[in-house]
Scaffold this active site. Structure first.
Site, PDB file in Angstrom:
ATOM      1  N   VAL A  95       0.840  -1.208   0.000  1.00  0.00           N
ATOM      2  CA  VAL A  95       0.000   0.000   0.000  1.00  0.00           C
ATOM      3  C   VAL A  95       0.875   1.258   0.000  1.00  0.00           C
ATOM      4  O   VAL A  95       1.907   1.300   0.674  1.00  0.00           O
ATOM      5  CB  VAL A  95      -0.909  -0.018   1.261  1.00  0.00           C
ATOM      6  CG1 VAL A  95      -1.766   1.242   1.333  1.00  0.00           C
ATOM      7  CG2 VAL A  95      -1.806  -1.252   1.253  1.00  0.00           C
ATOM      8  N   GLY A  98       3.279   3.303  -4.759  1.00  0.00           N
ATOM      9  CA  GLY A  98       3.322   3.603  -6.190  1.00  0.00           C
ATOM     10  C   GLY A  98       3.050   2.427  -7.110  1.00  0.00           C
ATOM     11  O   GLY A  98       3.281   2.515  -8.310  1.00  0.00           O
ATOM     12  N   LEU A  99       2.546   1.315  -6.541  1.00  0.00           N
ATOM     13  CA  LEU A  99       2.297   0.147  -7.389  1.00  0.00           C
ATOM     14  C   LEU A  99       0.816  -0.044  -7.701  1.00  0.00           C
ATOM     15  O   LEU A  99       0.405  -1.086  -8.202  1.00  0.00           O
ATOM     16  CB  LEU A  99       2.877  -1.122  -6.750  1.00  0.00           C
ATOM     17  CG  LEU A  99       4.400  -1.165  -6.608  1.00  0.00           C
ATOM     18  CD1 LEU A  99       4.852  -2.520  -6.087  1.00  0.00           C
ATOM     19  CD2 LEU A  99       5.104  -0.881  -7.931  1.00  0.00           C
ATOM     20  N   GLY A 100       0.021   0.966  -7.377  1.00  0.00           N
ATOM     21  CA  GLY A 100      -1.384   0.930  -7.796  1.00  0.00           C
ATOM     22  C   GLY A 100      -2.288   0.089  -6.920  1.00  0.00           C
ATOM     23  O   GLY A 100      -3.333  -0.390  -7.373  1.00  0.00           O
ATOM     24  N   SER A 101      -1.919  -0.080  -5.662  1.00  0.00           N
ATOM     25  CA  SER A 101      -2.702  -0.964  -4.796  1.00  0.00           C
ATOM     26  C   SER A 101      -4.171  -0.534  -4.694  1.00  0.00           C
ATOM     27  O   SER A 101      -5.073  -1.361  -4.806  1.00  0.00           O
ATOM     28  CB  SER A 101      -2.020  -1.054  -3.427  1.00  0.00           C
ATOM     29  OG  SER A 101      -2.857  -0.658  -2.400  1.00  0.00           O
ATOM     30  N   ALA A 103      -6.087   1.260  -6.791  1.00  0.00           N
ATOM     31  CA  ALA A 103      -6.840   1.027  -8.033  1.00  0.00           C
ATOM     32  C   ALA A 103      -7.048  -0.466  -8.261  1.00  0.00           C
ATOM     33  O   ALA A 103      -8.116  -0.893  -8.723  1.00  0.00           O
ATOM     34  CB  ALA A 103      -6.112   1.660  -9.213  1.00  0.00           C
ATOM     35  N   ALA A 104      -6.039  -1.285  -7.922  1.00  0.00           N
ATOM     36  CA  ALA A 104      -6.167  -2.729  -8.143  1.00  0.00           C
ATOM     37  C   ALA A 104      -7.238  -3.330  -7.233  1.00  0.00           C
ATOM     38  O   ALA A 104      -8.024  -4.189  -7.651  1.00  0.00           O
ATOM     39  CB  ALA A 104      -4.823  -3.410  -7.917  1.00  0.00           C
ATOM     40  N   ASP A 145      -3.615   5.122 -13.410  1.00  0.00           N
ATOM     41  CA  ASP A 145      -3.579   3.900 -12.600  1.00  0.00           C
ATOM     42  C   ASP A 145      -4.761   2.982 -12.902  1.00  0.00           C
ATOM     43  O   ASP A 145      -4.587   1.800 -13.204  1.00  0.00           O
ATOM     44  CB  ASP A 145      -3.629   4.244 -11.099  1.00  0.00           C
ATOM     45  CG  ASP A 145      -2.266   4.601 -10.541  1.00  0.00           C
ATOM     46  OD1 ASP A 145      -1.393   5.004 -11.333  1.00  0.00           O
ATOM     47  OD2 ASP A 145      -2.079   4.485  -9.315  1.00  0.00           O
TER      48      ASP A 145
HETATM   49  O1  PMV Z   1      -0.640   6.262  -7.271  1.00  0.00           O
HETATM   50  P1  PMV Z   1       0.796   6.403  -7.657  1.00  0.00           P
HETATM   51  O2  PMV Z   1       1.710   6.576  -6.527  1.00  0.00           O
HETATM   52  O3  PMV Z   1       1.223   5.382  -8.648  1.00  0.00           O
HETATM   53  O4  PMV Z   1       0.922   7.800  -8.443  1.00  0.00           O
HETATM   54  C1  PMV Z   1       0.102   8.109  -9.491  1.00  0.00           C
HETATM   55  C2  PMV Z   1       0.812   8.937 -10.476  1.00  0.00           C
HETATM   56  C3  PMV Z   1       0.658  10.432 -10.364  1.00  0.00           C
HETATM   57  O5  PMV Z   1       1.003  10.915 -11.651  1.00  0.00           O
HETATM   58  C4  PMV Z   1       1.625  10.987  -9.343  1.00  0.00           C
HETATM   59  C5  PMV Z   1      -0.752  10.882 -10.007  1.00  0.00           C
HETATM   60  C6  PMV Z   1      -1.780  10.654 -11.082  1.00  0.00           C
HETATM   61  O6  PMV Z   1      -2.971  10.821 -10.768  1.00  0.00           O
HETATM   62  O7  PMV Z   1      -1.435  10.338 -12.229  1.00  0.00           O
END
Ligand code: PMV
Length: 306
Positions: A95, A98-101, A103-104, A145
């Site tokens: 969590v 930055g790996l999209g947890s 949204a996944a 994401d």
């Molecule tokens: O959710 P993350 O940490 O993968 O970041 C998303 C990427 C950003 O460009 C920072 C935000 C976005 O809404 O695109």
């Protein structure tokens, strides 16, 4: 009982600038997944996420709770009453790294509920539901994401336009190294917004340059010019530093990867922590993995982009 799952993701190029209309490139990461199971139950709706110690009752969950929101949005879309089931969520996606947890988890729950109710929704519909949850969480998500995760394929993405899928002419390997530092997307995105508001011209120029790395990278990937990718990643990392989303932990991993022979490395996602990605090959892979572990990576996995 119905189960559905969704992969994690990494952003290869263009994070943050993508919020301001510049292109980004993102790919799914199949080694980490979120999984949701829907089980019939009596009356109420319960949502269980034992991995993170969360247990919710839909009727009493806060309106902005992500798990409750995706259940509500999906039931609304399916035009069914949210009652009489339990949703259990498990995820191997860390969590806030930055790996999209987030949204996944949303995509997995929306899919599991859709089949539980014997209906079908398109990837576009599922992506749209997950996007609504992202909006609750960080206000101005670009949508990259939820799109890459719902479609589970490499995408070239510009906010507000249909995404463009792409294929790598030659597959390549990306090492993904966890700094161990949690970084909520909302905070980094909010800081970049304030910085952009204070110096719009300077930041727009930096966003343009980040967008250029994404464009050049797509071309290199579809043409099989993998040699060009490493320097573009390093360039994107310098620009990410300039917009203020790098950190000492990220830089330690980026430098360790470069010294161990990765041809490029950068943060991936919101930055400030989260994960660092490095371009490796069969020959450099183990050395780079070891060097990043030594420099503080909590875990390293390697994904192949096809
Ligand atoms: O959710 P993350 O940490 O993968 O970041 C998303 C990427 C950003 O460009 C920072 C935000 C976005 O809404 O695109």
């Amino acid at each position: 009982m119905t189960t559905a799952s969704a992969p994690g993701k990494i952003i290869l190029f263009g994070e943050h600038a993508v919020v301001y209309g510049r292109p980004a490139i993102a790919v799914p990461v199949a080694q980490v997944r979120a999984e949701a199971t829907v089980i019939p139950s009596r009356d109420t709706v319960r949502i269980l996420a034992p991995d993170i110690g969360r247990e919710l009752e839909l009727t009493t969950a806060p309106v902005d709770n992500a798990l409750a929101s995706i259940v509500r949005f999906t039931c609304e879309r399916l035009q069914v009453k949210a009652a009489g089931f339990t949703v259990e969520v498990h995820s191997t996606i860390p969590v806030a790294r930055g790996l999209g947890s987030g949204a996944a988890v949303s995509v997995a729950i929306a899919r599991a509920l859709t089949s539980f109710f014997g209906q079908e929704l398109s990837a576009e519909d599922i992506s749209g539901l997950a996007y609504r949850v992202e909006v609750l969480h960080h206000g101005t998500p670009s949508g990259v994401d939820n799109t890459v995760i719902a479609y589970a394929q490499p995408i070239y993405f510009v906010r507000g336009r249909p995404f463009e899928p792409f294929q790598a002419r030659r597959p390549f390997l990306i090492a993904i190294a966890d700094t161990g530092v949690n970084s909520p997307t909302r905070i980094a995105v909010g800081d970049v917004r304030r910085a952009h508001d204070a110096e719009p011209e300077r930041f727009d120029e930096l966003f343009d340059q980040i967008g250029e790395t994404a464009d050049a990278a797509r071309q290199a990937i579809v043409e099989g010019d993998i040699e060009k990718l490493g320097p573009l990643m390093s360039r994107n990392q310098v620009l990410a530093q300039m917009i203020g989303v790098s950190s000492p932990e990220i830089e330690a991993l980026v430098n360790a990867a470069a010294e161990a022979g990765a041809s490029g490395a950068k943060l991936s996602g919101a930055g400030r922590g989260g994960n660092v990605i490095a371009l490796v090959n069969d020959e450099s892979r183990e050395r780079v993995e070891g060097a990043m572990r030594k420099a503080g990576a909590k875990r390293v996995l390697v994904t192949r982009v096809e």
